[in-house]
Design an enzyme around this catalytic site. Structure first.
Site, mmCIF file in Angstrom:
data_model
loop_
_atom_site.group_PDB
_atom_site.id
_atom_site.type_symbol
_atom_site.label_atom_id
_atom_site.label_comp_id
_atom_site.label_asym_id
_atom_site.label_seq_id
_atom_site.Cartn_x
_atom_site.Cartn_y
_atom_site.Cartn_z
ATOM 1 N N ASP A 244 -6.084 2.614 3.704
ATOM 2 C CA ASP A 244 -7.525 2.815 3.850
ATOM 3 C C ASP A 244 -7.809 3.598 5.120
ATOM 4 O O ASP A 244 -8.780 4.347 5.183
ATOM 5 C CB ASP A 244 -8.239 1.470 3.848
ATOM 6 C CG ASP A 244 -8.182 0.872 2.461
ATOM 7 O OD1 ASP A 244 -7.159 0.247 2.128
ATOM 8 O OD2 ASP A 244 -9.134 1.090 1.691
HETATM 9 C C1 LIG Z 1 -5.553 4.839 -2.912
HETATM 10 S S1 LIG Z 1 -5.548 3.710 -1.648
HETATM 11 C C2 LIG Z 1 -6.694 2.504 -2.153
HETATM 12 C C3 LIG Z 1 -6.756 1.366 -1.169
HETATM 13 O O1 LIG Z 1 -8.041 0.769 -1.278
HETATM 14 C C4 LIG Z 1 -7.859 -0.579 -1.645
HETATM 15 O O2 LIG Z 1 -8.822 -1.411 -1.097
HETATM 16 P P1 LIG Z 1 -10.101 -1.847 -2.004
HETATM 17 O O3 LIG Z 1 -9.572 -2.189 -3.367
HETATM 18 O O4 LIG Z 1 -10.676 -3.029 -1.243
HETATM 19 O O5 LIG Z 1 -11.017 -0.649 -1.999
HETATM 20 C C5 LIG Z 1 -6.499 -0.937 -1.103
HETATM 21 O O6 LIG Z 1 -6.522 -1.163 0.278
HETATM 22 C C6 LIG Z 1 -5.747 0.311 -1.479
HETATM 23 O O7 LIG Z 1 -4.549 0.453 -0.813
#
Ligand SMILES: CSC[C@H]1O[C@H](OP(=O)(O)O)[C@H](O)[C@@H]1O
Length: 369
Positions: A244
């Site tokens: 992220d």
């Molecule tokens: C393509 S990396 C996506 C990244 O985002 C996810 O978090 P969330 O589902 O809370 O938006 C997760 O950290 C992933 O690694």
């Protein structure tokens, strides 16, 4: 069927409602920045690249139909800046959204001529994000295969991953899951293992959905099984995770549970690799200590939502329930992310190439910019 988190044509944006997956595939329209804000905030759409793209395209659609007077350069710029600053507040940890907003704000402030010229330039740039992300992800996949061949030769190997980093977290193909797709396509993948990734269950609901869809040999495990899996499965050579926000020194904020995976990987001699587009690298943030970690509401941890399973074992999609799974009254801590320290990361694989630490244990991510 192609897995698309985002469907866009000029003036029309739809997102796959990821709160209903894997049992229902329902697209919902996004017409305004406010629609996008709430979709991102509620994790109807999620994933660092995907939320940036949805935010940018939602404003592009809003600009197309707004009745606000944006005929002058100044009024168009003011409208765009106001909406982008609002959208950035939807979720704090992923840098992609704020990075995109900064670039789009700069573009709007530099475009001259008329309000229409500013709007057209904005819409073109937002649409380009969608195309560039898929291209970046396939390049990450290719670079991931090359790195794996360099480190593991031509022997098949297994990979463990966390959360969802595939087509449902991006504009398509994915980052860490994109590397799994590319390794599989090269016939180098023995098996993929996905952590369920509590409490939102990106792994059991989304990554498992993508792996089954692509017919990739895979097994779902609980988050607490990661250590014993590595202990008992020496064919697992690599843990690949998304990002992220990658800080300048390589510290990486990712889904909660990533930090302990980096520790377990080092203990078991398994390579720990971050897969991320350079839009996830934040050169303005020195280290993981400076990354804001989003904490989400307790209800998301103590409840689970899904379709009822009938007595005959059939999933009844017409009857979706929310159940409370924790003792009422218990305190809850629900950080959505944690930080894997650079010293436990073996490589950062981007669309522009691979970063590995030098003899001083330092990443040099500036080479990508
Ligand atoms: C393509 S990396 C996506 C990244 O985002 C996810 O978090 P969330 O589902 O809370 O938006 C997760 O950290 C992933 O690694």
């Amino acid at each position: 069927m192609v897995l698309e988190a985002i469907r866009y044509t000029p003036g029309n944006l739809e997102i796959l409602d990821q709160l209903r997956l894997p049992h229902e595939s329902v697209y919902i329209k996004v017409r305004t920045s406010e629609d996008a804000y709430h979709a991102i905030r509620t994790m109807t759409v999620r994933g660092a690249p995907a939320i940036a793209i949805v935010a940018a395209l939602a404003l592009a659609v809003e600009l197309t139909y707004t009745e606000t007077n944006i005929e002058s350069v100044a009024s168009a710029r003011d409208f765009i800046l106001e909406k982008l600053r609002y959208l950035v507040t939807s979720r704090p940890t992923a840098v992609n959204l704020s990075d995109a907003a900064r670039k789009l704000e700069k573009l709007a402030s530099e475009t001259e001529g008329s309000g229409k010229a500013v709007v057209d330039a904005y819409i073109n740039a937002a649409e380009k994000m969608l195309v560039d992300d898929v291209s970046d992800n396939t390049s990450i996949g290719e670079n991931g295969v090359a790195w794996a061949e360099k480190n593991f030769g031509t022997e098949k190997f297994s990979i463990l991953t966390i959360c969802n980093t595939g087509s449902l977290a991006t504009a398509g193909y994915g980052t860490a899951l994109g590397i799994i797709r590319s390794v599989h396509a090269k016939h180098l993948l023995e098996h993929a293992y996905a952590l369920e990734t509590r409490p939102y269950n990106q792994g059991s609901r989304l990554t498992a959905y993508e792996l089954v869809h692509d017919n990739i040999p895979a097994t779902l495990i609980t988050d607490s099984m990661a250590s014993v899996l590595l202990k008992t499965h020496p064919e697992i050579r690599m843990i690949v995770v998304g990002a992220d926000r990658v800080a300048r020194n390589g510290d990486t904020a990712n889904k909660i549970g990533t930090y302990q995976l980096s520790i377990v990987a080092r203990y078991h001699g398994v390579k720990f690799v971050v897969a991320a587009p350079t839009t996830s690298i934040d050169m303005l943030t020195a280290s993981g200590e400076d990354i804001v970690i989003e904490e989400r509401k307790p209800e998301e941890l103590v409840t689970m939502r899904g379709p009822v399973v009938d007595f005959d074992g059939q999933v009844n999609k017409n009857e979706v329930r929310t159940v409370h799974i924790a003792a009422p009254g218990i305190g809850v801590w629900n950080p959505a992310f944690d930080v894997a320290p650079a010293n436990l990361i073996d490589a950062i694989i981007t669309e522009k190439g691979v970063a590995e630490k030098d003899s001083n244990g330092e990443f040099h991510l500036a080479k990508f910019f």
